[in-house]
Design a protein around this motif. Structure first.
Motif, PDB file in Angstrom:
ATOM      1  N   SER A   1      52.412  45.736   5.756  1.00 52.17           N
ATOM      2  CA  SER A   1      51.084  45.240   6.135  1.00 52.17           C
ATOM      3  C   SER A   1      51.178  44.263   7.306  1.00 52.17           C
ATOM      4  O   SER A   1      50.227  44.128   8.077  1.00 52.17           O
ATOM      5  N   VAL A   2      52.309  43.586   7.444  1.00 51.17           N
ATOM      6  CA  VAL A   2      52.491  42.679   8.581  1.00 51.17           C
ATOM      7  C   VAL A   2      52.876  43.466   9.830  1.00 51.17           C
ATOM      8  O   VAL A   2      52.398  43.191  10.928  1.00 51.17           O
ATOM      9  N   GLU A   3      53.754  44.447   9.660  1.00 48.57           N
ATOM     10  CA  GLU A   3      54.223  45.232  10.811  1.00 48.57           C
ATOM     11  C   GLU A   3      53.138  46.152  11.372  1.00 48.57           C
ATOM     12  O   GLU A   3      53.093  46.396  12.564  1.00 48.57           O
ATOM     13  N   PHE A   4      52.309  46.694  10.501  1.00 44.84           N
ATOM     14  CA  PHE A   4      51.263  47.621  10.918  1.00 44.84           C
ATOM     15  C   PHE A   4      49.915  47.139  10.388  1.00 44.84           C
ATOM     16  O   PHE A   4      49.366  47.702   9.442  1.00 44.84           O
ATOM     17  N   PRO A   5      49.353  46.078  10.985  1.00 45.02           N
ATOM     18  CA  PRO A   5      48.080  45.558  10.476  1.00 45.02           C
ATOM     19  C   PRO A   5      46.940  46.538  10.734  1.00 45.02           C
ATOM     20  O   PRO A   5      46.945  47.297  11.705  1.00 45.02           O
ATOM     21  N   GLY A   6      45.974  46.508   9.828  1.00 46.35           N
ATOM     22  CA  GLY A   6      44.821  47.404   9.968  1.00 46.35           C
ATOM     23  C   GLY A   6      43.925  46.994  11.120  1.00 46.35           C
ATOM     24  O   GLY A   6      43.404  47.816  11.858  1.00 46.35           O
ATOM     25  N   SER A   7      43.737  45.707  11.307  1.00 42.15           N
ATOM     26  CA  SER A   7      42.935  45.210  12.424  1.00 42.15           C
ATOM     27  C   SER A   7      43.533  43.884  12.883  1.00 42.15           C
ATOM     28  O   SER A   7      44.137  43.154  12.108  1.00 42.15           O
ATOM     29  N   THR A   8      43.333  43.569  14.136  1.00 46.38           N
ATOM     30  CA  THR A   8      43.880  42.334  14.693  1.00 46.38           C
ATOM     31  C   THR A   8      42.773  41.378  15.092  1.00 46.38           C
ATOM     32  O   THR A   8      42.958  40.521  15.942  1.00 46.38           O
ATOM     33  N   ASP A   9      41.610  41.506  14.484  1.00 46.15           N
ATOM     34  CA  ASP A   9      40.465  40.681  14.881  1.00 46.15           C
ATOM     35  C   ASP A   9      40.600  39.241  14.419  1.00 46.15           C
ATOM     36  O   ASP A   9      40.214  38.320  15.127  1.00 46.15           O
ATOM     37  N   SER A  10      41.126  39.018  13.235  1.00 48.35           N
ATOM     38  CA  SER A  10      41.206  37.652  12.721  1.00 48.35           C
ATOM     39  C   SER A  10      42.673  37.253  12.522  1.00 48.35           C
ATOM     40  O   SER A  10      43.561  38.083  12.448  1.00 48.35           O
ATOM     41  N   GLY A  11      42.896  35.966  12.414  1.00 51.03           N
ATOM     42  CA  GLY A  11      44.243  35.466  12.212  1.00 51.03           C
ATOM     43  C   GLY A  11      44.582  35.282  10.750  1.00 51.03           C
ATOM     44  O   GLY A  11      45.586  34.671  10.420  1.00 51.03           O
ATOM     45  N   GLU A  12      43.750  35.796   9.873  1.00 47.95           N
ATOM     46  CA  GLU A  12      43.973  35.619   8.445  1.00 47.95           C
ATOM     47  C   GLU A  12      45.033  36.584   7.923  1.00 47.95           C
ATOM     48  O   GLU A  12      45.321  37.608   8.531  1.00 47.95           O
ATOM     49  N   MET A  13      45.564  36.230   6.762  1.00 44.96           N
ATOM     50  CA  MET A  13      46.553  37.081   6.106  1.00 44.96           C
ATOM     51  C   MET A  13      45.870  38.372   5.644  1.00 44.96           C
ATOM     52  O   MET A  13      44.796  38.318   5.050  1.00 44.96           O
ATOM     53  N   PRO A  14      46.471  39.519   5.919  1.00 42.90           N
ATOM     54  CA  PRO A  14      45.877  40.781   5.458  1.00 42.90           C
ATOM     55  C   PRO A  14      45.854  40.845   3.931  1.00 42.90           C
ATOM     56  O   PRO A  14      46.725  40.302   3.257  1.00 42.90           O
ATOM     57  N   LEU A  15      44.846  41.494   3.394  1.00 46.25           N
ATOM     58  CA  LEU A  15      44.731  41.627   1.943  1.00 46.25           C
ATOM     59  C   LEU A  15      45.910  42.386   1.351  1.00 46.25           C
ATOM     60  O   LEU A  15      46.364  42.077   0.253  1.00 46.25           O
ATOM     61  N   ALA A  16      46.421  43.360   2.083  1.00 43.38           N
ATOM     62  CA  ALA A  16      47.561  44.141   1.585  1.00 43.38           C
ATOM     63  C   ALA A  16      48.811  43.268   1.458  1.00 43.38           C
ATOM     64  O   ALA A  16      49.631  43.492   0.574  1.00 43.38           O
ATOM     65  N   PHE A  17      48.946  42.254   2.313  1.00 41.27           N
ATOM     66  CA  PHE A  17      50.094  41.347   2.216  1.00 41.27           C
ATOM     67  C   PHE A  17      50.043  40.558   0.912  1.00 41.27           C
ATOM     68  O   PHE A  17      51.015  40.459   0.187  1.00 41.27           O
ATOM     69  N   GLY A  18      48.883  40.002   0.613  1.00 38.19           N
ATOM     70  CA  GLY A  18      48.711  39.264  -0.633  1.00 38.19           C
ATOM     71  C   GLY A  18      48.881  40.151  -1.851  1.00 38.19           C
ATOM     72  O   GLY A  18      49.493  39.757  -2.847  1.00 38.19           O
ATOM     73  N   ALA A  19      48.361  41.357  -1.780  1.00 38.42           N
ATOM     74  CA  ALA A  19      48.507  42.296  -2.899  1.00 38.42           C
ATOM     75  C   ALA A  19      49.972  42.672  -3.099  1.00 38.42           C
ATOM     76  O   ALA A  19      50.449  42.765  -4.231  1.00 38.42           O
ATOM     77  N   GLY A  20      50.698  42.866  -2.006  1.00 34.35           N
ATOM     78  CA  GLY A  20      52.121  43.188  -2.100  1.00 34.35           C
ATOM     79  C   GLY A  20      52.926  42.057  -2.721  1.00 34.35           C
ATOM     80  O   GLY A  20      53.798  42.285  -3.561  1.00 34.35           O
ATOM     81  N   LEU A  21      52.612  40.825  -2.332  1.00 36.40           N
ATOM     82  CA  LEU A  21      53.315  39.686  -2.935  1.00 36.40           C
ATOM     83  C   LEU A  21      52.972  39.543  -4.410  1.00 36.40           C
ATOM     84  O   LEU A  21      53.821  39.177  -5.221  1.00 36.40           O
ATOM     85  N   TYR A  22      51.738  39.846  -4.757  1.00 36.69           N
ATOM     86  CA  TYR A  22      51.331  39.793  -6.167  1.00 36.69           C
ATOM     87  C   TYR A  22      52.103  40.829  -6.985  1.00 36.69           C
ATOM     88  O   TYR A  22      52.588  40.542  -8.074  1.00 36.69           O
ATOM     89  N   ILE A  23      52.258  42.019  -6.444  1.00 38.37           N
ATOM     90  CA  ILE A  23      53.009  43.076  -7.124  1.00 38.37           C
ATOM     91  C   ILE A  23      54.484  42.674  -7.251  1.00 38.37           C
ATOM     92  O   ILE A  23      55.103  42.866  -8.297  1.00 38.37           O
ATOM     93  N   ALA A  24      55.047  42.100  -6.183  1.00 35.75           N
ATOM     94  CA  ALA A  24      56.432  41.639  -6.241  1.00 35.75           C
ATOM     95  C   ALA A  24      56.590  40.534  -7.280  1.00 35.75           C
ATOM     96  O   ALA A  24      57.588  40.487  -8.012  1.00 35.75           O
ATOM     97  N   PHE A  25      55.613  39.646  -7.372  1.00 31.99           N
ATOM     98  CA  PHE A  25      55.641  38.568  -8.363  1.00 31.99           C
ATOM     99  C   PHE A  25      55.617  39.134  -9.782  1.00 31.99           C
ATOM    100  O   PHE A  25      56.309  38.630 -10.668  1.00 31.99           O
ATOM    101  N   ILE A  26      54.852  40.190 -10.000  1.00 29.78           N
ATOM    102  CA  ILE A  26      54.820  40.843 -11.316  1.00 29.78           C
ATOM    103  C   ILE A  26      56.211  41.389 -11.655  1.00 29.78           C
ATOM    104  O   ILE A  26      56.666  41.290 -12.799  1.00 29.78           O
ATOM    105  N   GLY A  27      56.897  41.962 -10.669  1.00 27.75           N
ATOM    106  CA  GLY A  27      58.262  42.447 -10.897  1.00 27.75           C
ATOM    107  C   GLY A  27      59.218  41.323 -11.260  1.00 27.75           C
ATOM    108  O   GLY A  27      60.057  41.466 -12.151  1.00 27.75           O
ATOM    109  N   ILE A  28      59.091  40.173 -10.590  1.00 21.01           N
ATOM    110  CA  ILE A  28      59.944  39.024 -10.888  1.00 21.01           C
ATOM    111  C   ILE A  28      59.661  38.494 -12.290  1.00 21.01           C
ATOM    112  O   ILE A  28      60.584  38.183 -13.054  1.00 21.01           O
TER     113      ILE A  28
END
Length: 71
Positions: free
Chosen positions: A23-50
């Motif tokens: 999600s960081v390497e291939f962002p869906g849009s570059t309009d805002s400087g905010e964290m992409p939703l997919a990045f947060g979702a990916g970290l949440y999934i990784a946290f569930i694994g941990i």
């Protein structure tokens, strides 16, 4: 069964990290400087694994302690 559980936790962790990196390497849009939703979702999934790995490790330690105490 234990190896399968830890393998699944590892797979969930890897999927979450890969989702965050992609999600960081291939962002869906570059309009805002905010964290992409997919990045947060990916970290949440990784946290569930941990968390799953930690819960499995704690359960294994507790069951070992109970077995040694009952001898």
């Amino acid at each position: 069964m234990v190896k399968l559980y830890y393998s699944l936790c590892g797979i969930v962790f890897i999927i979450g990290i890969a989702m965050s990196i992609l999600s960081v390497e291939f962002p869906g849009s570059t309009d805002s400087g905010e964290m992409p939703l997919a990045f947060g979702a990916g970290l949440y999934i990784a946290f569930i694994g941990i968390i799953g790995f930690a819960v499995g490790l704690i359960a294994k330690c507790l069951s070992t302690m109970v077995r040694k105490r009952n001898r």
